[in-house]
Scaffold this motif. Structure first.
Motif, PDB file in Angstrom:
ATOM      1  N   LEU A   1      -8.537  -1.314   9.274  1.00  0.00           N
ATOM      2  CA  LEU A   1      -8.414  -2.638   8.646  1.00  0.00           C
ATOM      3  C   LEU A   1      -8.523  -3.750   9.690  1.00  0.00           C
ATOM      4  O   LEU A   1      -9.250  -4.727   9.500  1.00  0.00           O
ATOM      5  CB  LEU A   1      -7.067  -2.769   7.909  1.00  0.00           C
TER       6      LEU A   1
ATOM      7  N   MET B   1      -4.580   1.391   9.609  1.00  0.00           N
ATOM      8  CA  MET B   1      -4.341   0.065  10.196  1.00  0.00           C
ATOM      9  C   MET B   1      -5.426  -0.303  11.198  1.00  0.00           C
ATOM     10  O   MET B   1      -5.925  -1.427  11.208  1.00  0.00           O
ATOM     11  CB  MET B   1      -2.972   0.044  10.896  1.00  0.00           C
TER      12      MET B   1
ATOM     13  N   GLY C   1       6.697  13.096   2.355  1.00  0.00           N
ATOM     14  CA  GLY C   1       7.127  11.863   3.010  1.00  0.00           C
ATOM     15  C   GLY C   1       6.107  10.776   2.765  1.00  0.00           C
ATOM     16  O   GLY C   1       4.991  11.046   2.310  1.00  0.00           O
ATOM     17  N   GLY C   2       6.500   9.554   3.051  1.00  0.00           N
ATOM     18  CA  GLY C   2       5.565   8.469   2.780  1.00  0.00           C
ATOM     19  C   GLY C   2       5.967   7.173   3.440  1.00  0.00           C
ATOM     20  O   GLY C   2       6.908   7.109   4.224  1.00  0.00           O
ATOM     21  N   ILE C   3       5.223   6.166   3.073  1.00  0.00           N
ATOM     22  CA  ILE C   3       5.389   4.845   3.666  1.00  0.00           C
ATOM     23  C   ILE C   3       4.751   3.850   2.707  1.00  0.00           C
ATOM     24  O   ILE C   3       4.029   4.262   1.792  1.00  0.00           O
ATOM     25  CB  ILE C   3       4.724   4.825   5.068  1.00  0.00           C
TER      26      ILE C   3
ATOM     27  N   PRO D   1       3.263   0.140   3.508  1.00  0.00           N
ATOM     28  CA  PRO D   1       3.068  -1.126   4.217  1.00  0.00           C
ATOM     29  C   PRO D   1       2.789  -2.292   3.264  1.00  0.00           C
ATOM     30  O   PRO D   1       2.023  -2.159   2.316  1.00  0.00           O
ATOM     31  CB  PRO D   1       1.880  -0.859   5.143  1.00  0.00           C
TER      32      PRO D   1
ATOM     33  N   TRP E   1       5.953   1.800  16.121  1.00  0.00           N
ATOM     34  CA  TRP E   1       6.835   2.490  15.180  1.00  0.00           C
ATOM     35  C   TRP E   1       8.260   2.339  15.676  1.00  0.00           C
ATOM     36  O   TRP E   1       8.512   2.484  16.880  1.00  0.00           O
ATOM     37  CB  TRP E   1       6.508   3.989  15.136  1.00  0.00           C
TER      38      TRP E   1
ATOM     39  N   LEU F   1      -1.491   6.676   8.977  1.00  0.00           N
ATOM     40  CA  LEU F   1      -1.330   5.229   8.852  1.00  0.00           C
ATOM     41  C   LEU F   1      -1.983   4.491  10.027  1.00  0.00           C
ATOM     42  O   LEU F   1      -2.548   3.413   9.849  1.00  0.00           O
ATOM     43  CB  LEU F   1       0.140   4.835   8.740  1.00  0.00           C
TER      44      LEU F   1
ATOM     45  N   LEU G   1       6.090  -4.280   8.604  1.00  0.00           N
ATOM     46  CA  LEU G   1       5.125  -4.019   7.540  1.00  0.00           C
ATOM     47  C   LEU G   1       5.675  -3.053   6.513  1.00  0.00           C
ATOM     48  O   LEU G   1       5.312  -3.096   5.355  1.00  0.00           O
ATOM     49  CB  LEU G   1       3.820  -3.459   8.115  1.00  0.00           C
ATOM     50  N   SER G   2       6.519  -2.154   6.970  1.00  0.00           N
ATOM     51  CA  SER G   2       6.990  -1.151   6.017  1.00  0.00           C
ATOM     52  C   SER G   2       8.084  -0.293   6.602  1.00  0.00           C
ATOM     53  O   SER G   2       8.176  -0.099   7.803  1.00  0.00           O
ATOM     54  CB  SER G   2       5.834  -0.218   5.657  1.00  0.00           C
ATOM     55  N   SER G   3       8.904   0.222   5.703  1.00  0.00           N
ATOM     56  CA  SER G   3       9.750   1.350   6.031  1.00  0.00           C
ATOM     57  C   SER G   3       9.088   2.591   5.455  1.00  0.00           C
ATOM     58  O   SER G   3       8.267   2.498   4.560  1.00  0.00           O
ATOM     59  CB  SER G   3      11.125   1.201   5.386  1.00  0.00           C
ATOM     60  N   GLY G   4       9.474   3.722   5.967  1.00  0.00           N
ATOM     61  CA  GLY G   4       8.990   4.967   5.396  1.00  0.00           C
ATOM     62  C   GLY G   4       9.914   6.078   5.816  1.00  0.00           C
ATOM     63  O   GLY G   4      10.815   5.864   6.636  1.00  0.00           O
TER      64      GLY G   4
ATOM     65  N   ILE H   1       7.199   0.512  10.433  1.00  0.00           N
ATOM     66  CA  ILE H   1       6.024   0.107  11.209  1.00  0.00           C
ATOM     67  C   ILE H   1       6.049  -1.411  11.329  1.00  0.00           C
ATOM     68  O   ILE H   1       6.311  -2.119  10.357  1.00  0.00           O
ATOM     69  CB  ILE H   1       4.701   0.624  10.605  1.00  0.00           C
TER      70      ILE H   1
ATOM     71  N   LEU I   1       1.975  11.745   9.165  1.00  0.00           N
ATOM     72  CA  LEU I   1       1.963  10.478   8.453  1.00  0.00           C
ATOM     73  C   LEU I   1       1.646   9.315   9.405  1.00  0.00           C
ATOM     74  O   LEU I   1       0.884   8.412   9.064  1.00  0.00           O
ATOM     75  CB  LEU I   1       3.313  10.252   7.783  1.00  0.00           C
TER      76      LEU I   1
ATOM     77  N   ILE J   1       0.886  -1.164   0.000  1.00  0.00           N
ATOM     78  CA  ILE J   1       0.000   0.000   0.000  1.00  0.00           C
ATOM     79  C   ILE J   1       0.923   1.213   0.000  1.00  0.00           C
ATOM     80  O   ILE J   1       1.377   1.667   1.043  1.00  0.00           O
ATOM     81  CB  ILE J   1      -0.936   0.020   1.227  1.00  0.00           C
ATOM     82  N   ASP J   2       1.234   1.672  -1.195  1.00  0.00           N
ATOM     83  CA  ASP J   2       2.239   2.710  -1.355  1.00  0.00           C
ATOM     84  C   ASP J   2       1.577   4.072  -1.115  1.00  0.00           C
ATOM     85  O   ASP J   2       0.525   4.359  -1.684  1.00  0.00           O
ATOM     86  CB  ASP J   2       2.785   2.611  -2.786  1.00  0.00           C
ATOM     87  N   MET J   3       2.155   4.877  -0.239  1.00  0.00           N
ATOM     88  CA  MET J   3       1.556   6.170   0.105  1.00  0.00           C
ATOM     89  C   MET J   3       2.618   7.261   0.128  1.00  0.00           C
ATOM     90  O   MET J   3       3.763   7.004   0.480  1.00  0.00           O
ATOM     91  CB  MET J   3       0.912   6.102   1.502  1.00  0.00           C
ATOM     92  N   GLU J   4       2.225   8.458  -0.244  1.00  0.00           N
ATOM     93  CA  GLU J   4       3.122   9.607  -0.155  1.00  0.00           C
ATOM     94  C   GLU J   4       2.256  10.846   0.043  1.00  0.00           C
ATOM     95  O   GLU J   4       1.146  10.933  -0.494  1.00  0.00           O
ATOM     96  CB  GLU J   4       3.960   9.723  -1.446  1.00  0.00           C
ATOM     97  N   MET J   5       2.737  11.784   0.844  1.00  0.00           N
ATOM     98  CA  MET J   5       1.978  13.013   1.126  1.00  0.00           C
ATOM     99  C   MET J   5       2.914  14.214   1.095  1.00  0.00           C
ATOM    100  O   MET J   5       4.077  14.103   1.496  1.00  0.00           O
ATOM    101  CB  MET J   5       1.340  12.932   2.522  1.00  0.00           C
TER     102      MET J   5
END
Lengths: 514, 87
Positions: free
Chosen positions: A260, A257, B20-22, B24, A436, A253, A491-494, A484, A249, A237-241
């Motif tokens: 879900l 989560m 910035g972003g992430i 999962p 985190w 997230l 689950l992910s780096s960010g 996270i 952020l 689930i790729d996200m950027e802001m």
């Protein structure tokens, strides 16, 4: 009537009794009861019991048809007698008495049954995945996957995110894992690469003036498989802001989560604002940057207690700059000898020389606490007291020790921690414990090449900006880089990205780029 | 950096917003939701642990014509070093 079905196999209830209906599906199970054939007819939606009476001209066809063949049945819905009602089935109050029966397609001998949950070799299941997917469990998993994607899209769209598509044929990226390459026909000797992640594209979309990006994006990495890593390809689930701080952020997230897990699982979320653990603290307490915090057993540093210790394995480590770390397990002193032997065997299998332990016992609840275990005789009274105090240990508790080089001891005792958590059933499977991991170092020392490398993403913003890069030891500089983790699974780096060219140039310079 | 990340290098000269972003892992999330210890249980058509698709026969050899069009020549590893193909 529709040639295949008027209802699905999961639809019929007692209020449908008397209706003429048509169902199509797979022969899930077949039973012959004194000349009457019962077929459990299955489709995507459920199972309905079909009855074929012996006076029917298609009776022999019903006898002949193999499980997993596809059939169409027309007939009337009949209420089951009270003693044959099956309350565990949605359609358990009725059955379909067949008046017409046709076989749409035959099924060969199945390589494995799909109407029961037995273990079969994975390669066999994967070779016949189209059959394996008929199993209830697999069917449920794939449906859950679809619901997860749907809810993710719904939630993020409600939050103002926009879904984009980024290229699948792109250029090879010099950082990260091994690429999958696609040779170019038009440009001999040139290659496209499949994206390891749409990292650069999502940043370019932000520079392109968009604001909140998401994509459930396929990613391709040529790396070996693990239990939690599928080889070849996966989705994220790729996200950027844009115009956000790390806190914004995290909040975004956490909301996704929590939604879900609340809507799609039975797990209890331990804390809806996920605890933040600095990277170095995670390594010291859990020996891992993806700690499972569903249980305690944190490691405590006791190095300073043993700088005059008679026990050589401790003393030598302390003298040569190593550490002594201790895990307290409440109530484990009563465990049989085998428990300690097994724990030591595990530690040895992970490369430890041994696993020292001390059990705290007392004859009466208020009685004096006595320390027992192979290493106790080497400890002075002062050391014993200081240890008990540092660990806040009481009668019934047990202490496990690790001594050696800091990094290795943390990693090893971290594995022992997970082992003990599992062995003593301390891990509550009904929990979802997110956290985190923050404050990752910006750079790391590459011992092989004797140089400084980026530890994660080269495009992360160093904390303290240009000034930090100019004035601090590069290995002390932290990044706005985070992971996270849930239940010990990363689950992910960010990261908050570095958007200023001068800071970027300096960071690349430090990592040895021109 | 200019040569390795030309797009970003260029773009950062034309007004980049703080961002910035992430990302999962979707499969891992489903794995946790489903309580499955193995990620392949939540993927309809996964590769096996040796990165093969036994059902479709991937990876597989391609025709000499395809290789020629792509200007490729295969240099096989010495006997026994490569993995056996599925197709």
């Amino acid at each position: 009537m529709h040639p295949y079905r008027s209802h699905t196999c999961g639809a019929l209830r007692s209020q449908d009794v008397g209706k003429e209906v048509r169902l199509s599906g797979w022969v899930h199970r077949k039973r012959d009861h004194g000349g009457v054939i019962f077929i459990d007819l299955r489709d995507h939606y459920g199972i309905t019991q079909v009855v074929i009476n012996p006076d029917r001209e298609f009776f022999s066809e019903g006898e002949r048809v193999r499980v997993e063949s596809v059939v169409t049945v027309t007939g009337s819905v009949v209420a089951r007698t009270p003693d044959t009602v099956n309350p565990s089935m949605d359609t358990g109050e009725i059955e379909l008495v067949a008046e017409a029966f046709s076989i749409e397609s035959f099924c060969d001998q199945m390589p494995f049954p799909v109407n029961q949950d037995l273990e079969y070799p994975e390669d066999l299941r994967l070779r016949y995945r189209f059959l394996d997917l008929r199993r209830e469990q697999m069917h449920r998993n794939i449906l859950l996957r679809s619901k997860t994607a749907q809810l993710t899209r719904q939630h993020l769209t409600e939050r103002g995110f926009i879904e984009y598509h980024t290229p699948i044929l792109t250029s090879s990226s010099p950082e990260g894992a091994r690429d999958y390459l696609v040779p170019s026909r038009l440009y001999p000797g040139n290659f496209y690469a499949l994206p390891q992640a749409p990292q650069q594209f999502k940043q370019l979309l932000m520079i392109g003036g968009f604001d909140k990006y998401f994509q459930i994006s396929p990613c391709f990495r040529d790396e070996d498989s693990r239990a939690d890593r599928s080889p070849g390809e996966f989705y994220q689930i790729d996200m950027e802001m844009s115009f956000i701080k790390q806190d914004d952020l995290f909040h975004e997230l956490e909301m996704l989560m929590v939604r879900l897990f609340k809507e799609l699982s039975n797990k209890t979320i331990v804390a809806e604002t996920f605890p933040r653990i600095p990277y170095r603290e995670a390594m010291e307490k859990y020996g891992s940057d993806k700690p499972d915090i569903r249980f305690g057993l944190e490691m405590v540093e006791c190095t300073d207690l043993f700088d005059e210790c008679e026990l050589k394995v401790f003393r030598n480590q302390v003298d040569s700059g190593g550490v002594v770390k201790v895990i307290k397990v409440e109530g484990a002193a009563a465990q049989p000898r085998k428990f300690f032997d097994d724990a030591e065997a595990f530690a040895k299998s992970e490369g430890a020389k041994g696993l020292a332990w001390i059990a705290l016992r007392s004859d009466t609840p208020e009685g004096p606490v006595e320390l027992r275990g192979p290493i106790v005789k080497f400890l002075s009274e002062t050391e014993k007291q200081a240890l008990v105090q540092r660990m806040d240990a009481k009668a019934g508790d047990c202490l496990f020790f690790g001594a050696g080089n800091r990094t290795e001891t943390n990693a090893l005792l971290g594995k022992v921690r997970i082992y003990l958590g599992n062995a003593l059933n301390l891990i509550d499977k009904s929990l979802a414990a997110f956290c985190w991991i923050v404050d990752f170092p910006m750079f790391e020392w590459n011992e092989e090449e004797k140089k400084i490398d980026f530890s994660h993403n080269p495009f992360s913003m160093p904390q303290g900006g240009l000034e930090a890069l100019e004035t601090q030891d590069p290995l002390d500089v932290l990044a706005f880089q985070y992971d996270i983790v849930c239940n010990g699974i990363e689950l992910s780096s960010g990261a908050i990205r570095n958007h200023q060219i001068d800071i970027m140039l300096r960071a690349f310079q430090i990592a040895g780029y021109d | 950096m200019r040569s390795k990340f030309p797009a970003l290098w260029n773009a950062f000269h034309f007004g980049a917003p703080p961002h910035g972003g992430i990302a999962p892992g979707f499969d891992r999330i489903v794995m946790l939701l489903a309580d499955e210890p193995n990620i392949r249980e939540v993927i309809a058509f996964p590769l096996n642990q040796r990165a093969q698709d036994l059902m479709m026969g991937a990876p597989s050899k391609v025709s000499p014509k395809q290789l020629e069009e792509l200007h490729l020549q295969i240099k096989y590893p010495p006997q026994g070093e490569g993995k056996e193909s599925t197709g």
